[in-house]
Motif scaffolding. Structure first.
Motif, PDB file in Angstrom:
ATOM      1  N   GLN A 139       9.592 -35.056  35.916  1.00 14.92           N
ATOM      2  CA  GLN A 139       8.256 -34.478  36.035  1.00 14.92           C
ATOM      3  C   GLN A 139       7.280 -35.525  36.571  1.00 14.92           C
ATOM      4  O   GLN A 139       6.829 -36.398  35.836  1.00 14.92           O
ATOM      5  CB  GLN A 139       7.776 -33.958  34.675  1.00 14.92           C
ATOM      6  N   ALA A 140       6.974 -35.442  37.851  1.00 18.15           N
ATOM      7  CA  ALA A 140       6.108 -36.437  38.491  1.00 18.15           C
ATOM      8  C   ALA A 140       4.709 -36.451  37.877  1.00 18.15           C
ATOM      9  O   ALA A 140       4.093 -37.516  37.732  1.00 18.15           O
ATOM     10  CB  ALA A 140       6.021 -36.168  39.993  1.00 18.15           C
ATOM     11  N   PHE A 141       4.187 -35.281  37.504  1.00 16.52           N
ATOM     12  CA  PHE A 141       2.836 -35.213  36.931  1.00 16.52           C
ATOM     13  C   PHE A 141       2.764 -35.993  35.616  1.00 16.52           C
ATOM     14  O   PHE A 141       1.843 -36.784  35.395  1.00 16.52           O
ATOM     15  CB  PHE A 141       2.438 -33.749  36.700  1.00 16.52           C
ATOM     16  N   LEU A 142       3.746 -35.764  34.736  1.00 18.76           N
ATOM     17  CA  LEU A 142       3.769 -36.479  33.462  1.00 18.76           C
ATOM     18  C   LEU A 142       3.978 -37.974  33.666  1.00 18.76           C
ATOM     19  O   LEU A 142       3.423 -38.792  32.929  1.00 18.76           O
ATOM     20  CB  LEU A 142       4.869 -35.910  32.564  1.00 18.76           C
ATOM     21  N   ASP A 143       4.756 -38.325  34.670  1.00 20.49           N
ATOM     22  CA  ASP A 143       4.984 -39.735  34.969  1.00 20.49           C
ATOM     23  C   ASP A 143       3.686 -40.422  35.367  1.00 20.49           C
ATOM     24  O   ASP A 143       3.384 -41.519  34.913  1.00 20.49           O
ATOM     25  CB  ASP A 143       6.026 -39.863  36.079  1.00 20.49           C
ATOM     26  N   ARG A 144       2.912 -39.766  36.230  1.00 24.78           N
ATOM     27  CA  ARG A 144       1.615 -40.335  36.630  1.00 24.78           C
ATOM     28  C   ARG A 144       0.661 -40.410  35.446  1.00 24.78           C
ATOM     29  O   ARG A 144      -0.125 -41.353  35.319  1.00 24.78           O
ATOM     30  CB  ARG A 144       1.001 -39.498  37.752  1.00 24.78           C
ATOM     31  N   LEU A 145       0.733 -39.416  34.567  1.00 23.32           N
ATOM     32  CA  LEU A 145      -0.177 -39.357  33.423  1.00 23.32           C
ATOM     33  C   LEU A 145       0.082 -40.477  32.422  1.00 23.32           C
ATOM     34  O   LEU A 145      -0.856 -41.050  31.847  1.00 23.32           O
ATOM     35  CB  LEU A 145      -0.041 -37.992  32.734  1.00 23.32           C
ATOM     36  N   PHE A 146       1.374 -40.817  32.216  1.00 27.22           N
ATOM     37  CA  PHE A 146       1.720 -41.779  31.176  1.00 27.22           C
ATOM     38  C   PHE A 146       2.167 -43.139  31.718  1.00 27.22           C
ATOM     39  O   PHE A 146       2.534 -44.007  30.927  1.00 27.22           O
ATOM     40  CB  PHE A 146       2.844 -41.210  30.296  1.00 27.22           C
TER      41      PHE A 146
END
Length: 226
Positions: free
Chosen positions: A59-66
């Motif tokens: 999940q690229a979005f979660l990766d950027r978020l965390f």
């Protein structure tokens, strides 16, 4: 003439101290207590870190978020985590194991995340084309590609845990190698400190060559030519 001083013990003196401590039963008891703590923290960190690493890798979005929090976790001093958890939870086994686990989880997450990112899209497309079920794809496509990263996370994480658990025991514990070394430090007992250190190193080497490497060899056996 051999220079002998209580602050500079000879290997023979250290060996005799190891034997004396082992005969009393204290050495074995402290080693077992430290190893149990290390293995508990290691298992929890591997399970949690692997699960989160797979999620962030997919999940690229979660990766950027965390991703920023991962950087913080990787660089957060272990002693800070230890002090805060001991204040919150008291000088308990839960605080010690949780603290060691928290220090290791970011490393596992990053390693597993990179492994998931490196998955070959061609293999995944082939599995879908052959209509393989999820379990079959997991066993034949995903796991073989992820295995080297799991082993790397285990190896580096375990080497980190061996050291961190002693720090936590020094700061607050009722037993273990770190606790015993901290007591000997107060009396400048260099012979005892070296005896515990040597015994701990022997156990670590025995675990490395007796458990970890054989398991690694069996896990990689499928890659060897028939």
């Amino acid at each position: 003439m051999v220079f002998v001083h209580r602050l500079f013990p000879t290997p023979v003196m250290v060996a005799e101290e190891i034997w004396a401590l082992a005969s009393e039963g204290r050495l074995l008891s402290d080693l077992v207590r430290t190893l149990v703590r290390a293995m508990a923290a290691f298992a929890l960190a591997m399970v949690l870190g692997t699960a989160l690493g797979i999620v962030l890798g997919r999940q690229a979005f979660l990766d950027r978020l965390f991703s920023s929090w991962l950087v913080v976790g990787l660089n957060l001093p272990a002693i800070v985590v230890a002090i805060v958890l001991y204040i919150w939870l008291g000088l308990t086994e839960t605080a010690l194991i949780a603290g060691v686990m928290i220090n290791k989880v970011p490393l596992v997450i990053v390693t597993i995340r990179e492994g998931v990112r490196s998955f070959s899209a061609e293999y995944e497309e082939l599995g879908l084309a052959l209509r393989l079920g999820f379990r079959r794809r997991l066993a034949t496509i995903y796991w073989p590609q992820l295995l080297p990263f799991v082993l790397a996370a285990a190896r580096t994480g375990l080497s980190l845990i061996w050291k961190i658990v002693l720090v936590f025991e020094v700061l607050g514990s009722d037993g273990g190698v770190g606790y015993r070394v901290s007591l000997m430090f107060q009396f400048f007992d260099v012979t005892g400190i070296l005896a515990y250190t040597a015994a701990f190193i022997i156990v670590v080497l025995a675990f490395e060559y007796g458990v970890l490497r054989p398991l690694e060899g069996r896990a990689r056996a499928w890659r060897r030519p028939a």
